[in-house]
Design an enzyme around this catalytic site. Structure first.
Site, PDB file in Angstrom:
ATOM      1  N   GLU A 178     -27.059 -62.503  53.219  1.00 10.46           N
ATOM      2  CA  GLU A 178     -25.913 -63.039  52.453  1.00 10.46           C
ATOM      3  C   GLU A 178     -26.055 -62.761  50.957  1.00 10.46           C
ATOM      4  O   GLU A 178     -26.664 -63.543  50.229  1.00 10.46           O
ATOM      5  CB  GLU A 178     -25.764 -64.551  52.688  1.00 10.46           C
ATOM      6  CG  GLU A 178     -24.545 -65.133  51.967  1.00 10.46           C
ATOM      7  CD  GLU A 178     -24.332 -66.640  52.197  1.00 10.46           C
ATOM      8  OE1 GLU A 178     -25.150 -67.265  52.898  1.00 10.46           O
ATOM      9  OE2 GLU A 178     -23.356 -67.171  51.659  1.00 10.46           O
ATOM     10  N   LYS A 220     -23.352 -61.180  55.678  1.00  8.13           N
ATOM     11  CA  LYS A 220     -22.435 -62.265  55.268  1.00  8.13           C
ATOM     12  C   LYS A 220     -22.013 -62.024  53.825  1.00  8.13           C
ATOM     13  O   LYS A 220     -22.666 -62.492  52.890  1.00  8.13           O
ATOM     14  CB  LYS A 220     -23.138 -63.622  55.432  1.00  8.13           C
ATOM     15  CG  LYS A 220     -22.298 -64.816  54.979  1.00  8.13           C
ATOM     16  CD  LYS A 220     -22.828 -66.133  55.519  1.00  8.13           C
ATOM     17  CE  LYS A 220     -22.102 -67.312  54.924  1.00  8.13           C
ATOM     18  NZ  LYS A 220     -22.380 -68.585  55.593  1.00  8.13           N
TER      19      LYS A 220
HETATM   20  C1  5MM Z   1     -22.684 -74.566  53.603  1.00  3.55           C
HETATM   21  O1  5MM Z   1     -23.191 -74.257  52.315  1.00  3.55           O
HETATM   22  C2  5MM Z   1     -24.347 -73.412  52.338  1.00  3.55           C
HETATM   23  C3  5MM Z   1     -25.505 -74.045  51.675  1.00  3.55           C
HETATM   24  O2  5MM Z   1     -25.332 -74.238  50.323  1.00  3.55           O
HETATM   25  P1  5MM Z   1     -26.561 -74.841  49.419  1.00  3.55           P
HETATM   26  O3  5MM Z   1     -27.789 -74.083  49.756  1.00  3.55           O
HETATM   27  O4  5MM Z   1     -26.075 -74.605  48.013  1.00  3.55           O
HETATM   28  O5  5MM Z   1     -26.676 -76.294  49.730  1.00  3.55           O
HETATM   29  C4  5MM Z   1     -23.970 -72.028  51.798  1.00  3.55           C
HETATM   30  O6  5MM Z   1     -25.068 -71.162  51.706  1.00  3.55           O
HETATM   31  C5  5MM Z   1     -22.986 -71.438  52.752  1.00  3.55           C
HETATM   32  O7  5MM Z   1     -23.626 -71.162  53.974  1.00  3.55           O
HETATM   33  C6  5MM Z   1     -22.353 -70.155  52.262  1.00  3.55           C
HETATM   34  O8  5MM Z   1     -22.241 -70.072  50.874  1.00  3.55           O
HETATM   35  C7  5MM Z   1     -20.963 -70.067  52.831  1.00  3.55           C
HETATM   36  O9  5MM Z   1     -20.300 -71.277  52.583  1.00  3.55           O
HETATM   37  P2  5MM Z   1     -18.825 -71.237  52.029  1.00  3.55           P
HETATM   38  O10 5MM Z   1     -18.503 -72.674  51.719  1.00  3.55           O
HETATM   39  O11 5MM Z   1     -18.838 -70.360  50.808  1.00  3.55           O
HETATM   40  O12 5MM Z   1     -17.993 -70.658  53.153  1.00  3.55           O
END
Ligand code: 5MM
Length: 341
Positions: A178, A220
């Protein structure tokens, strides 16, 4: 490493009409989400909230291929004592695990971050495998701003992603790679396209140097969207065309599948963009979702921390999962959103 088995998992993660639920918010991030619904950030509330989604059987069975868990959740048990991982597996979905340990400032690069967590990763992965994880996630964060990103931020983060991916595959775990270019900021769509292209090219170069077979990963990426503060909105078609253009330029066809992050887009935008890309079609990879906020904002609001609201929250989760599932097939229509409201 058994590449054929890794490939089977990667293909299952991006199976037609299915996508990934990113429920791996760290304790600090879930606090922000709970604050917004005036819910206390306790271990029990985090469990109840996630159990509510994992027990939405129809959504999990038909639309969700896998769930990314946070370390706390992979060891957690439901109220009745069933491990949460078993509930996910019983619904036919794959458990996954976020293995990065967040970000730290990148030395000598003001305003830039490096994702950490490589040091003990080789020891941690077999424990996650034994707990049921068949895929993992590591998120690199690239910000666009005045004078950034630097080559150092792009290169260091791509290098860490590749080292993580190689370690995962050695532990028979599919790495979700990602590299997120953030949509916060004033940059326009062309800058997002240029930086995302740079980051993806560097990431695939580093994956090559680390001998990571691409059939055993899931990418991702972010979509190509204007910065939130750019004041220059883009149409659904513009986002879809630019994103597909970048992917075609940067992502080898050997990659098993691509599952987008939502990155702060509205629920419906994230769905519409995915759908428009799949309507373009004729691509070498499956394009699906690995959404956190765009799958969870609606159920969080409906739940609001109250047991009485579980059924309503499950309906909201089911709806978003179904809409994104249709988008992953290029079969979503805007009026389906109104029908459910
Ligand atoms: C769900 O949020 C994930 C974890 O975030 P933190 O490590 O900041 O707590 C994040 O990595 C998420 O898996 C991805 O960014 C995709 O989430 P979004 O909300 O952008 O679809």
């Amino acid at each position: 490493m058994n590449l054929s088995d890794l490939n089977k998992v990667a293909v299952a993660m991006t199976a037609p009409g299915k996508g990934i639920l990113a429920a791996d918010e760290s304790t600090g991030t879930i606090k922000k989400r709970f604050d917004a619904i005036m819910t206390e950030n306790t271990e029990d509330n985090r469990r109840d909230y996630r159990e509510m989604m994992f027990r939405t059987t129809e959504a999990m069975k038909n639309h969700i291929s896998g769930v990314i868990l946070y370390d706390e959740t992979i060891w957690q048990k439901a109220k009745d004592g069933t491990p949460l991982v078993d509930i996910i597996k019983a619904a036919g979905a794959l458990p996954g695990i976020k293995v990065d340990e967040g970000t730290k400032p990148l030395p000598n690069q003001p305003g830039e971050l490096i994702t950490i967590g490589l040091d003990r990763l080789a020891d941690r992965l077999p424990k996650y495998y034994d707990a049921g994880a068949r895929f993992a996630k590591w998120r690199a964060v690239i910000d666009i701003g005045k004078g950034i990103p630097s080559h150092n931020a792009i290169h260091s983060n791509a290098h860490a992603l590749a080292r993580y991916a190689a370690l995962c595959q050695a532990a028979q775990i599919v790495p979700i790679v990602e590299p997120e270019v953030l949509m916060d900021g004033e940059h326009d769509m062309a800058q997002c396209e240029a930086v995302t292209t740079w980051m993806l090219k560097e990431t695939f170069q580093e994956l090559y140097y680390a001998n990571v077979p691409l059939e055993g990963i899931v990418l991702k990426p972010n979509m190509i969207v204007p910065g939130k503060k750019s004041g220059k909105p883009a149409s659904v078609e513009q986002v879809a065309e630019a994103t597909v253009r970048v992917l075609k330029n940067c992502v080898p066809g050997a990659v098993s599948g691509i599952a987008f992050l939502s990155g702060g887009q509205s629920d419906e935008e994230a769905t519409a963009h995915l759908d428009a890309m799949n309507k373009i079609g004729n691509l070498p990879w499956a394009l699906t979702f690995s959404y956190g906020r765009a799958l969870q904002a609606a159920p969080q609001k409906a739940w609001a921390g109250k047991a009485d609201n579980v059924a309503a929250a499950q309906r909201a989760f089911m709806h978003r999962a179904k809409m994104n599932s249709l988008a992953a097939l290029g079969q979503w229509k805007a009026d389906l959103e109104k029908k459910a409201a």
